[in-house]
Design a protein around this motif. Structure first.
Motif, PDB file in Angstrom:
ATOM      1  N   ASN A  62       1.833  -8.177  -0.755  1.00  0.00           N
ATOM      2  CA  ASN A  62       2.319  -6.995  -1.471  1.00  0.00           C
ATOM      3  C   ASN A  62       1.206  -5.956  -1.618  1.00  0.00           C
ATOM      4  OD1 ASN A  62       4.907  -7.871  -1.786  1.00  0.00           O
ATOM      5  ND2 ASN A  62       4.732  -8.433  -3.937  1.00  0.00           N
ATOM      6  N   GLN A  65       0.446  -4.081   1.539  1.00  0.00           N
ATOM      7  CA  GLN A  65       1.470  -3.083   1.834  1.00  0.00           C
ATOM      8  C   GLN A  65       1.298  -1.842   0.961  1.00  0.00           C
ATOM      9  OE1 GLN A  65       3.759  -2.996   4.321  1.00  0.00           O
ATOM     10  NE2 GLN A  65       2.643  -4.821   5.035  1.00  0.00           N
ATOM     11  N   TYR A  66       1.031  -2.067  -0.336  1.00  0.00           N
ATOM     12  CA  TYR A  66       0.806  -0.934  -1.238  1.00  0.00           C
ATOM     13  C   TYR A  66      -0.440  -0.143  -0.818  1.00  0.00           C
ATOM     14  CZ  TYR A  66       4.391  -2.485  -4.544  1.00  0.00           C
ATOM     15  OH  TYR A  66       5.583  -2.834  -5.135  1.00  0.00           O
ATOM     16  N   LYS A  67      -1.447  -0.861  -0.317  1.00  0.00           N
ATOM     17  CA  LYS A  67      -2.672  -0.176   0.127  1.00  0.00           C
ATOM     18  C   LYS A  67      -2.364   0.717   1.326  1.00  0.00           C
ATOM     19  CE  LYS A  67      -6.086  -2.684   1.939  1.00  0.00           C
ATOM     20  NZ  LYS A  67      -6.575  -2.182   3.238  1.00  0.00           N
ATOM     21  N   GLN A  69       0.409   2.088   1.955  1.00  0.00           N
ATOM     22  CA  GLN A  69       1.203   3.212   1.426  1.00  0.00           C
ATOM     23  C   GLN A  69       0.382   4.123   0.513  1.00  0.00           C
ATOM     24  OE1 GLN A  69       4.546   1.316  -0.531  1.00  0.00           O
ATOM     25  NE2 GLN A  69       5.086   0.150   1.319  1.00  0.00           N
ATOM     26  N   ASN A  71      -0.543   3.475  -2.436  1.00  0.00           N
ATOM     27  CA  ASN A  71      -0.121   3.312  -3.830  1.00  0.00           C
ATOM     28  C   ASN A  71      -1.197   2.457  -4.504  1.00  0.00           C
ATOM     29  OD1 ASN A  71       1.075   2.705  -6.288  1.00  0.00           O
ATOM     30  ND2 ASN A  71       3.118   2.347  -5.416  1.00  0.00           N
ATOM     31  N   TRP A  72      -2.290   3.126  -4.866  1.00  0.00           N
ATOM     32  CA  TRP A  72      -3.480   2.401  -5.333  1.00  0.00           C
ATOM     33  C   TRP A  72      -3.241   1.591  -6.599  1.00  0.00           C
ATOM     34  CZ3 TRP A  72      -5.549   2.649  -0.989  1.00  0.00           C
ATOM     35  CH2 TRP A  72      -5.649   3.827  -0.257  1.00  0.00           C
ATOM     36  N   ALA A  74      -0.524   0.138  -7.749  1.00  0.00           N
ATOM     37  CA  ALA A  74       0.280  -1.050  -7.451  1.00  0.00           C
ATOM     38  C   ALA A  74      -0.535  -2.070  -6.655  1.00  0.00           C
ATOM     39  CB  ALA A  74       1.536  -0.655  -6.679  1.00  0.00           C
ATOM     40  N   ALA A  75      -1.338  -1.586  -5.716  1.00  0.00           N
ATOM     41  CA  ALA A  75      -2.187  -2.497  -4.944  1.00  0.00           C
ATOM     42  C   ALA A  75      -3.178  -3.194  -5.859  1.00  0.00           C
ATOM     43  CB  ALA A  75      -2.929  -1.725  -3.856  1.00  0.00           C
ATOM     44  N   ASN A  78      -1.570  -5.982  -7.927  1.00  0.00           N
ATOM     45  CA  ASN A  78      -1.306  -7.209  -7.169  1.00  0.00           C
ATOM     46  C   ASN A  78      -2.587  -7.972  -6.838  1.00  0.00           C
ATOM     47  OD1 ASN A  78       1.701  -7.712  -6.046  1.00  0.00           O
ATOM     48  ND2 ASN A  78       1.383  -5.515  -6.457  1.00  0.00           N
ATOM     49  N   CYS A 102      -9.489   0.174  -3.195  1.00  0.00           N
ATOM     50  CA  CYS A 102      -8.374   0.759  -3.955  1.00  0.00           C
ATOM     51  C   CYS A 102      -8.868   1.395  -5.248  1.00  0.00           C
ATOM     52  CB  CYS A 102      -7.334  -0.315  -4.260  1.00  0.00           C
ATOM     53  SG  CYS A 102      -6.479  -0.930  -2.786  1.00  0.00           S
TER      54      CYS A 102
END
Length: 425
Positions: A62, A65-67, A69, A71-72, A74-75, A78, A102
């Motif tokens: 997860n 994937q956030y990285k 995208q 989306n720091w 959220a990354a 996780n 991140c």
């Protein structure tokens, strides 16, 4: 009655056994050895890791994937879940590198630096992590120095890493540490100009003229080639070639085969007008280094400047046969032929033009080998019509000039010793 009594004894025995086991398992922690405690804790961690491994794998996926995208937050969330689930040892690389990235992209540089520090607990010799430690702490000079110190301890003798640390020492004002490190570099690479200049800068920053220190070191131990080299180089840099000659002649009494010192002495002889001594030094060195065509080029050049063209040509001929064939040796031989022709030309004749043409051929070959510095020489010879271009140039050739069909050699005073010929179409 007897049977009843036996039953009581059995019950009492079982009770005592169970009680003993209970007391053993419930023994206070302070009664256990440190090794036992560590083993229990390790077993607990391993148990948690195994139980949570799949969840951690899912969290890492997860986070990745956030990285992607960008989306720091959220990354980060996780990646931190992986840490809280106790799976650090399984995912230390790349967990902490990615977490730091991140944090940094999320404008949290201090947290990025923390993540790298945490990663180094698990991977203390990871070069990438140590470089990231320096990068994320680049505004913290002490931490950056710590990172590069650790790198240098892991990779002793790596001059690239040594320079990184030396530059940081300079920024921090740790000049003595910087100088000591730069002198280590010079022991590895004696001709490293960057290290020499950095030492000078460090001494100047301390308010000390380095030449005074180098002189003191040399006078203390004249047999030390490093002291001699540093002192002589500083003298040469300040154009004090006369003193450099004195120092180098003395140093070579103790280090007769030191190539760097010998070349510096030859250079100093040249700059004090003692070309005759310089060429002898280079010749002696060339005998010990017969495949060094740079030395042969220097010898040829010196003899050419001294007007000793036969010797100049001998060494130039040797130089053109030895790699690298980068056009330098060929250009030097062209200069020799050009100097011979210019020294003998009174009223331009065929013999002069034949020697000029030899120079022209060498310059053209030097250009072909990649030496673009000869273009002006080629243009000079062409524009002044100093080369053989056709029948009109050689129709006055004498029998002495003729070697074969359309092949000629120069004759007469100043040229009779030249064995090379020119073939014309």
């Amino acid at each position: 009655m007897m049977k009843k009594h036996q039953n009581r004894i059995l019950i009492l025995g079982v009770s005592l056994l169970l009680g003993g086991i209970f007391l053993t398992n419930c023994a206070p922690q302070e009664q256990r050895s440190p090794e036992e405690i560590a083993a229990i804790q390790r077993a607990k961690r391993d148990s948690i890791r195994k139980a949570n491994y799949n969840r951690c794998l899912f969290k890492m996926s997860n986070a990745d994937q956030y990285k992607i995208q960008e989306n720091w937050p959220a990354a980060i969330r996780n990646y931190k879940d992986v840490i809280e689930l106790g799976c650090v040892e399984d995912f230390a690389d790349p967990l902490f590198k990615d977490l730091a990235h991140c944090y940094f992209r999320n404008n949290q540089p201090d947290s990025a630096a923390w993540a790298i520090e945490e990663g180094l607990i698990y991977k203390p010799t990871d070069l990438h992590l140590l470089k990231l430690m320096a990068y994320y702490n680049r505004n913290n000079l002490d931490k950056t120095i710590e990172a590069w110190t650790r790198i240098n301890n892991l990779y002793p003798g790596n001059t690239e890493y040594m320079f990184e640390l030396a530059d940081l020492y300079f920024k921090a004002g740790h000049y003595d540490e910087q100088i000591a490190l730069l002198e280590e570099i010079l022991q590895i690479e004696p001709d490293n100009k960057k290290a020499e200049l950095s030492i000078i800068a460090a001494y100047e920053a301390k308010g000390v003229d380095p030449i005074e220190l180098y002189a003191k070191n040399f006078e203390t131990d004249k047999s030390n080639p490093q002291y001699a080299y540093q002192y002589a180089q500083r003298l040469i840099d300040s154009n004090n070639y006369v003193k450099a000659v004195t120092v180098l002649e003395e140093a070579l009494k103790y280090n007769a085969s030191n190539k760097s010192l010998i070349e510096m002495l030859a250079e100093s002889y040249v700059n004090t007008g003692q070309q005759d001594k310089a060429v002898l030094v280079y010749e002696d060195l060339a005998q010990k280094n017969p495949t060094d065509n740079e030395l042969l080029i220097k010898i040829s050049s010196l003899y050419r400047e001294m007007g000793q063209y036969q010797k100049a040509l001998q060494f130039a001929d040797r130089a053109v046969k030895i790699p690298p064939h980068n056009g330098k040796a060929m250009a030097e031989r062209g200069e020799v032929y050009l100097a011979i022709a210019q020294a003998n030309t009174v009223s331009l004749n065929l013999n002069d033009k034949l020697v000029y043409h030899m120079a022209y051929e060498d310059f053209k070959e030097a250009l072909k080998q990649g030496n673009n510095n000869v273009r002006s020489k080629i243009n000079f010879l062409e524009s002044n019509e100093l080369i053989i271009t056709g029948q009109r140039d050689y129709f006055l050739a004498t029998d002495a000039n003729k070697v074969g069909p359309n092949e000629f050699r120069p004759v007469g005073e100043g040229y009779a010793w030249i064995t090379r010929t020119v073939k014309v179409q």
